[in-house]
Write a protein that holds these residues in place. Structure first.
Motif, PDB file in Angstrom:
ATOM      1  N   SER A 201       0.838  -1.211   0.000  1.00 25.08           N
ATOM      2  CA  SER A 201       0.000   0.000   0.000  1.00 25.08           C
ATOM      3  C   SER A 201       0.865   1.250   0.000  1.00 25.08           C
ATOM      4  O   SER A 201       0.562   2.250  -0.702  1.00 25.08           O
TER       5      SER A 201
ATOM      6  N   PHE B 126       2.124   1.915  -3.469  1.00 19.79           N
ATOM      7  CA  PHE B 126       1.084   2.495  -4.330  1.00 19.79           C
ATOM      8  C   PHE B 126       0.939   3.986  -4.075  1.00 19.79           C
ATOM      9  O   PHE B 126       0.755   4.790  -5.012  1.00 19.79           O
TER      10      PHE B 126
ATOM     11  N   TYR C 184      -7.703   9.420  -4.889  1.00 19.98           N
ATOM     12  CA  TYR C 184      -7.107   8.080  -5.059  1.00 19.98           C
ATOM     13  C   TYR C 184      -6.318   7.679  -3.803  1.00 19.98           C
ATOM     14  O   TYR C 184      -6.419   6.548  -3.305  1.00 19.98           O
TER      15      TYR C 184
ATOM     16  N   ILE D 138      -6.818   4.585  -1.088  1.00 18.73           N
ATOM     17  CA  ILE D 138      -5.802   3.595  -0.727  1.00 18.73           C
ATOM     18  C   ILE D 138      -5.581   3.579   0.792  1.00 18.73           C
ATOM     19  O   ILE D 138      -5.470   2.515   1.410  1.00 18.73           O
TER      20      ILE D 138
ATOM     21  N   SER E 140      -8.413   1.806   2.319  1.00 22.89           N
ATOM     22  CA  SER E 140      -8.274   0.367   2.085  1.00 22.89           C
ATOM     23  C   SER E 140      -7.209  -0.223   3.018  1.00 22.89           C
ATOM     24  O   SER E 140      -7.354  -1.325   3.557  1.00 22.89           O
ATOM     25  N   TRP E 141      -6.133   0.545   3.181  1.00 21.59           N
ATOM     26  CA  TRP E 141      -5.080   0.142   4.128  1.00 21.59           C
ATOM     27  C   TRP E 141      -5.675  -0.038   5.516  1.00 21.59           C
ATOM     28  O   TRP E 141      -5.435  -1.047   6.205  1.00 21.59           O
TER      29      TRP E 141
END
Length: 589
Positions: free
Chosen positions: A44, A47, A128, A132, A135-136
């Protein structure tokens, strides 16, 4: 323990309360999951850097991603020893603080990302990156979900960092993102609480299964040992129980032919020895089965130790001398709080075992006070017992040494151990110097005292008297038993009235005096019982002294539960035991 694998170590938490068990295993699970899921964190972070690459100075992006890699790696290094549950059990508070502190630090370092990158990128990339980061955060549920408080700490740090990044760029979406982040943390937090509840249920189920498996293993081992013991018993019984029966059969064949008086006396003596051996074997099996079924209840009295030793010495001096051995006792003026019959049985089993295996030298019975407890010893100069067999000899149907010397079923020492436990004693075996074995009966301080402390409260045997002339009625549906009883009573000078049924007994008692004593089997033909016989005789003749002789367990069970007021003698009944009972009946008649 294999790193990364969650297991419940058998036996380590068997005595811990459920809350402690859940706390420890949730901590163990969380540490393992946090270390294992670190790779997802690093992916992550990469990204995030890729999205910020074009608009962010290279040194700044690399510094942030390196810092994230470093703090998570250091956390893993510090927590790795706690992946072993035994290590974690020793210092659970230390490892919990370590986990919480290092996780908060990791979250703080990672949460600096939005503040660093958001001012340098467009709104699209901010969205974005926010996705992320969320989501992490959602992925961290798999690591910290078993400990909701830790997850909320980590999530709050993350959400604060993301919101701070949006407010720093003064975006028109900052407030909306902040509210959505609060909602996101609240929802995932509730998921964490549900996850923890399910996890704790899983711990308890798994623990219960582990305990069940352990219980089944113990039960299986006990069943296998019981099966092995029965096999040993059948192997021994097939030989040892047949031996005296074989001798009696041969001697009975001799009596079928005319014999001189001396020869009959010799045959009778040999039959007596064979029957005594057979009785001893059967009694050992019956006694052990009663102990196993918890049918033996001690009747505690203050028993003078010198009196007990005197009885034992009188019983075994001649037997020892016949083998060329010396038998001696050394007692103390001590009173023991115990069951007189059971402690005598324990010592008789130990003495008989010593006499059996000792071929030369001596057998000594002694007593001494050691370390605040009374220790009664039975010491012999026999072959001794190997150290690796000193526990095995107390198992049922176990026979050590030369099998040719064994004339029992291997229950003597098993009975000693069970009766000792019942009386609150401990028994073990050690070496006797210079050679031989020494069995030690350990009696705790509260169960003995000096004989001078209470000289009047002694165990007294019942007085004995002559029984000739007693009219004894006996009911049994077994013809050989009736015939043997009639011959025995006649030999004692008693008048015997024997019958197969209650009706037959009543007919025979029509023209006689009231019986002085009534003996009856418990289970008779056509549904009659010994209790019915006693009731009918007492209704007709008054309070006749009565006792039940039974080869089954039903009478003894009823007697033990207090539902039967009459004495119960278990068949086979020794002649001396029966005579003692009749003497007591005469004394109270």
């Amino acid at each position: 323990m294999t790193p990364g694998r969650w297991t419940i170590k058998k036996g380590t938490l068997a005595q811990d309360p459920a809350g402690t068990r859940r706390e420890l295993h949730s901590l163990h699970f969380t540490i393992n999951q946090a270390i294992k899921n670190t790779y997802g964190v690093w992916v992550s972070a990469v990204f995030i850097v890729v999205l910020a690459w074009r608009d962010t100075p290279l040194w700044l992006a690399l510094t942030w991603v390196f810092a994230v890699f470093l703090v998570f790696a250091l956390r893993n290094l510090g927590l790795t020893p706690a992946r072993d549950l035994t290590v974690l059990e020793r210092r659970p508070t230390f490892w919990r603080n370590n986990l919480y502190g290092s996780t908060a630090l990791c979250g703080a370092v990672a949460a600096t990302g939005p503040a660093v990158f958001f001012p340098l990128v467009s709104d699209v990339y901010r969205v974005y990156m926010s996705m992320i980061f969320c989501s992490w955060l959602a992925g961290s549920m798999s690591s910290f979900g078993a400990r909701p408080r830790l997850y909320l700490i980590y999530a709050s740090i993350f959400a604060t960092g993301i919101a701070a990044g949006w407010f720093r760029v003064e975006s028109e979406f900052a407030v909306e993102f902040a509210l959505m982040l609060m909602f996101f943390v609240a929802i995932t937090g509730s998921f964490a609480w549900n996850f923890a509840a399910r996890f704790n249920e899983g711990v308890e189920i798994r623990y219960a299964n582990e305990q069940l498996v352990e219980t089944l293993k113990v039960a299986r081992a006990a069943a296998e040992e019981s099966s092995a013991a029965k096999s040993r018993f059948l192997a021994v019984a097939s030989h040892d129980l047949r031996q005296p029966l074989h001798a009696v059969s041969l001697l009975n064949g001799l009596l079928a032919r005319p014999q001189s008086a001396d020869k009959i006396a010799e045959i009778s003596s040999q039959m007596g020895k064979a029957l005594a051996a057979l009785e001893r074997l059967f009694n050992s099996v019956l006694d052990f089965s009663r102990i196993e079924a918890d049918k033996v209840q001690p009747d505690l009295v203050w028993l003078p130790l010198p009196q007990l030793f005197s009885v034992l010495k009188a019983s075994y001096v001649s037997q020892a001398q016949s083998k060329g051995l010396t038998f001696s006792t050394t007692d103390l003026p001590i009173l023991v709080r115990t069951d007189a019959d059971l402690i005598e049985r324990i010592l008789r089993n130990l003495i008989e075992n010593a006499l059996k295996f000792t071929q030369q030298g001596s057998v000594k019975v002694g007593a001494d006070i050691q370390g605040g407890e009374l220790v009664i010893t039975v010491c012999d100069s026999g072959p001794g017992i190997a150290a690796n067999q000193r526990e095995a000899v107390f198992k049922e149907y176990y026979q050590g040494g030369d099998n040719k010397q064994n004339s029992g079923l291997g229950l003597g020492l098993a009975i000693v151990r069970r009766l000792s436990d019942l009386l609150g004693f401990a028994v073990d075996v050690t070496d006797a110097l210079p050679h031989g074995s020494q069995f030690n009966l350990h009696i705790p301080a509260e169960l003995f005292r000096s004989e001078a402390d209470d000289p009047d409260e002694h165990f007294q045997a019942p007085p004995l008297s002559e029984i000739s002339g007693l009219l004894v009625a006996y009911v049994d549906d077994d013809a050989p038993s009736r015939a043997a009883m009639a011959m025995l009573l006649d030999d004692w000078g008693c008048r015997a009235v024997v019958a197969e049924t209650l009706a037959e007994l009543m007919r025979k008692l029509n023209d006689s005096d009231p019986p002085d004593a009534l003996l009856t089997d418990f289970s008779l033909r056509n549904g009659e019982t010994g209790l019915m016989v006693i009731t009918a005789v007492r209704q007709r003749f008054g309070a006749v002294s009565a006792a039940i002789l039974s080869g089954g367990s039903s009478a003894m069970d009823v007697h033990t539960m207090g539902e039967l007021e009459y004495p119960v003698l278990r068949k086979p009944v020794a002649a001396k035991e029966l005579r003692d009972l009749l003497e007591v009946f005469k004394n109270i008649g």
